[in-house]
Design a protein around this motif. Structure first.
Motif, PDB file in Angstrom:
ATOM      1  N   ALA A 180       0.886  -1.143  -0.474  1.00 24.80           N
ATOM      2  CA  ALA A 180      -0.140  -0.329   0.310  1.00 24.80           C
ATOM      3  C   ALA A 180       1.042   1.209  -0.013  1.00 24.80           C
ATOM      4  O   ALA A 180       0.737   2.236  -0.525  1.00 24.80           O
ATOM      5  CB  ALA A 180      -0.890   0.319   0.924  1.00 24.80           C
ATOM      6  N   GLU A 181       1.672   1.411   1.123  1.00 24.04           N
ATOM      7  CA  GLU A 181       2.652   2.217   1.137  1.00 24.04           C
ATOM      8  C   GLU A 181       3.844   2.654  -0.340  1.00 24.04           C
ATOM      9  O   GLU A 181       3.748   3.029  -0.901  1.00 24.04           O
ATOM     10  CB  GLU A 181       3.809   2.374   1.724  1.00 24.04           C
ATOM     11  CG  GLU A 181       4.626   3.746   2.434  1.00 24.04           C
ATOM     12  CD  GLU A 181       5.660   3.300   2.649  1.00 24.04           C
ATOM     13  OE1 GLU A 181       6.629   4.687   3.377  1.00 24.04           O
ATOM     14  OE2 GLU A 181       5.549   2.647   3.936  1.00 24.04           O
ATOM     15  N   ALA A 232       2.296   2.035  -3.442  1.00 19.77           N
ATOM     16  CA  ALA A 232       1.020   2.130  -4.356  1.00 19.77           C
ATOM     17  C   ALA A 232       1.383   3.766  -4.230  1.00 19.77           C
ATOM     18  O   ALA A 232       0.911   4.602  -4.981  1.00 19.77           O
ATOM     19  CB  ALA A 232       0.133   1.440  -4.420  1.00 19.77           C
ATOM     20  N   ILE A 233       1.311   4.067  -3.023  1.00 19.67           N
ATOM     21  CA  ILE A 233       0.434   5.542  -2.993  1.00 19.67           C
ATOM     22  C   ILE A 233       1.927   5.966  -3.179  1.00 19.67           C
ATOM     23  O   ILE A 233       1.943   7.246  -4.124  1.00 19.67           O
ATOM     24  CB  ILE A 233       0.147   5.303  -1.688  1.00 19.67           C
ATOM     25  CG1 ILE A 233      -0.967   5.071  -1.181  1.00 19.67           C
ATOM     26  CG2 ILE A 233       0.425   7.348  -0.885  1.00 19.67           C
ATOM     27  CD1 ILE A 233      -1.557   4.878   0.846  1.00 19.67           C
ATOM     28  N   TRP A 287       2.045   7.020  -6.527  1.00 18.19           N
ATOM     29  CA  TRP A 287       0.919   7.824  -7.351  1.00 18.19           C
ATOM     30  C   TRP A 287       1.120   8.893  -7.037  1.00 18.19           C
ATOM     31  O   TRP A 287       1.057   9.909  -7.645  1.00 18.19           O
ATOM     32  CB  TRP A 287      -0.471   7.143  -6.430  1.00 18.19           C
ATOM     33  CG  TRP A 287      -1.653   8.233  -6.983  1.00 18.19           C
ATOM     34  CD1 TRP A 287      -2.593   7.622  -7.305  1.00 18.19           C
ATOM     35  CD2 TRP A 287      -2.097   9.474  -5.845  1.00 18.19           C
ATOM     36  NE1 TRP A 287      -3.407   9.072  -7.680  1.00 18.19           N
ATOM     37  CE2 TRP A 287      -3.072   9.782  -6.236  1.00 18.19           C
ATOM     38  CE3 TRP A 287      -1.239  10.205  -4.716  1.00 18.19           C
ATOM     39  CZ2 TRP A 287      -4.026  10.926  -5.995  1.00 18.19           C
ATOM     40  CZ3 TRP A 287      -1.979  10.913  -4.459  1.00 18.19           C
ATOM     41  CH2 TRP A 287      -3.249  11.697  -5.022  1.00 18.19           C
ATOM     42  N   ASN A 297      -4.137   0.804   4.261  1.00 18.35           N
ATOM     43  CA  ASN A 297      -3.764   1.078   3.214  1.00 18.35           C
ATOM     44  C   ASN A 297      -4.287   2.755   2.972  1.00 18.35           C
ATOM     45  O   ASN A 297      -4.703   2.974   1.954  1.00 18.35           O
ATOM     46  CB  ASN A 297      -5.196  -0.024   2.459  1.00 18.35           C
ATOM     47  CG  ASN A 297      -5.267  -1.332   2.377  1.00 18.35           C
ATOM     48  OD1 ASN A 297      -3.541  -1.642   2.249  1.00 18.35           O
ATOM     49  ND2 ASN A 297      -5.727  -2.445   1.433  1.00 18.35           N
ATOM     50  N   TYR A 319      -5.209   3.053  -0.561  1.00 17.43           N
ATOM     51  CA  TYR A 319      -4.729   2.350  -1.741  1.00 17.43           C
ATOM     52  C   TYR A 319      -6.159   0.930  -1.766  1.00 17.43           C
ATOM     53  O   TYR A 319      -5.972   0.880  -0.553  1.00 17.43           O
ATOM     54  CB  TYR A 319      -3.514   1.674  -1.863  1.00 17.43           C
ATOM     55  CG  TYR A 319      -2.885  -0.043  -2.268  1.00 17.43           C
ATOM     56  CD1 TYR A 319      -3.026   0.141  -3.502  1.00 17.43           C
ATOM     57  CD2 TYR A 319      -2.681  -0.879  -1.628  1.00 17.43           C
ATOM     58  CE1 TYR A 319      -2.179  -0.953  -4.358  1.00 17.43           C
ATOM     59  CE2 TYR A 319      -2.518  -2.249  -2.362  1.00 17.43           C
ATOM     60  CZ  TYR A 319      -2.229  -2.701  -3.577  1.00 17.43           C
ATOM     61  OH  TYR A 319      -2.633  -3.375  -4.527  1.00 17.43           O
ATOM     62  N   ASP A 320      -6.875   0.319  -2.987  1.00 13.59           N
ATOM     63  CA  ASP A 320      -7.750  -0.511  -2.947  1.00 13.59           C
ATOM     64  C   ASP A 320      -6.434  -1.915  -3.089  1.00 13.59           C
ATOM     65  O   ASP A 320      -6.665  -1.984  -4.671  1.00 13.59           O
ATOM     66  CB  ASP A 320      -8.993  -0.205  -3.879  1.00 13.59           C
ATOM     67  CG  ASP A 320      -9.896  -1.102  -3.823  1.00 13.59           C
ATOM     68  OD1 ASP A 320      -9.789  -2.440  -3.358  1.00 13.59           O
ATOM     69  OD2 ASP A 320     -10.951  -0.505  -4.602  1.00 13.59           O
ATOM     70  N   PRO A 321      -6.435  -2.709  -2.399  1.00 15.20           N
ATOM     71  CA  PRO A 321      -6.042  -3.760  -2.927  1.00 15.20           C
ATOM     72  C   PRO A 321      -6.396  -5.148  -3.701  1.00 15.20           C
ATOM     73  O   PRO A 321      -6.150  -5.824  -4.675  1.00 15.20           O
ATOM     74  CB  PRO A 321      -5.859  -4.673  -1.269  1.00 15.20           C
ATOM     75  CG  PRO A 321      -6.665  -3.994  -0.322  1.00 15.20           C
ATOM     76  CD  PRO A 321      -6.772  -2.563  -1.614  1.00 15.20           C
ATOM     77  N   LYS A 332      -6.070  -3.218  -7.516  1.00 12.74           N
ATOM     78  CA  LYS A 332      -4.417  -2.057  -6.804  1.00 12.74           C
ATOM     79  C   LYS A 332      -4.521  -0.043  -8.005  1.00 12.74           C
ATOM     80  O   LYS A 332      -3.966  -0.261  -7.851  1.00 12.74           O
ATOM     81  CB  LYS A 332      -3.615  -2.960  -8.014  1.00 12.74           C
ATOM     82  CG  LYS A 332      -3.851  -5.086  -7.355  1.00 12.74           C
ATOM     83  CD  LYS A 332      -2.705  -5.315  -8.178  1.00 12.74           C
ATOM     84  CE  LYS A 332      -2.689  -6.737  -7.440  1.00 12.74           C
ATOM     85  NZ  LYS A 332      -3.669  -7.558  -7.543  1.00 12.74           N
ATOM     86  N   GLN A 333      -5.426  -0.212  -7.777  1.00  9.31           N
ATOM     87  CA  GLN A 333      -5.612   1.465  -7.442  1.00  9.31           C
ATOM     88  C   GLN A 333      -5.904   2.570  -6.183  1.00  9.31           C
ATOM     89  O   GLN A 333      -5.416   1.870  -5.359  1.00  9.31           O
ATOM     90  CB  GLN A 333      -6.367   1.633  -7.583  1.00  9.31           C
ATOM     91  CG  GLN A 333      -7.098   1.339  -9.902  1.00  9.31           C
ATOM     92  CD  GLN A 333      -6.092   1.367 -10.297  1.00  9.31           C
ATOM     93  OE1 GLN A 333      -5.727   2.919 -10.942  1.00  9.31           O
ATOM     94  NE2 GLN A 333      -5.665   1.184 -11.159  1.00  9.31           N
ATOM     95  N   VAL A 334      -5.420   3.615  -6.477  1.00  9.51           N
ATOM     96  CA  VAL A 334      -5.297   4.756  -5.949  1.00  9.51           C
ATOM     97  C   VAL A 334      -6.089   5.738  -6.210  1.00  9.51           C
ATOM     98  O   VAL A 334      -5.898   6.419  -6.663  1.00  9.51           O
ATOM     99  CB  VAL A 334      -3.454   4.868  -5.109  1.00  9.51           C
ATOM    100  CG1 VAL A 334      -3.300   6.081  -4.290  1.00  9.51           C
ATOM    101  CG2 VAL A 334      -2.036   4.183  -5.073  1.00  9.51           C
TER     102      VAL A 334
END
Length: 62
Positions: free
Chosen positions: A10-11, A13-14, A17, A35, A51-53, A56-58
């Motif tokens: 999550a971190e 991915a953010i 982003w 998340n 973060y939506d697992p 897989k989108q932020v």
């Protein structure tokens, strides 16, 4: 630019982003809670992103 120091997906991915949205990383701090990330700027204003697992989108939390 490499993303260093991410402890969770999550971190990671953010932070990715943030880079994609042209955040100057030296001017912001990121605090993680599961998340959810809270981005804080130098004026102490915040933006919450999630973060939506599943997808897989932020996205920015309204």
């Amino acid at each position: 630019m490499a993303i260093k120091g991410a402890k969770t997906i999550a971190e990671f991915a953010i932070r990715q982003w943030m880079q994609e949205h042209n955040f100057v990383m030296d001017c912001f701090t990121l605090s993680m809670n599961g998340n959810e990330g809270v981005i804080t700027d130098e004026a102490n204003e915040t933006l919450t992103v999630v973060y939506d697992p599943g997808t897989k989108q932020v996205y920015a939390d309204a």
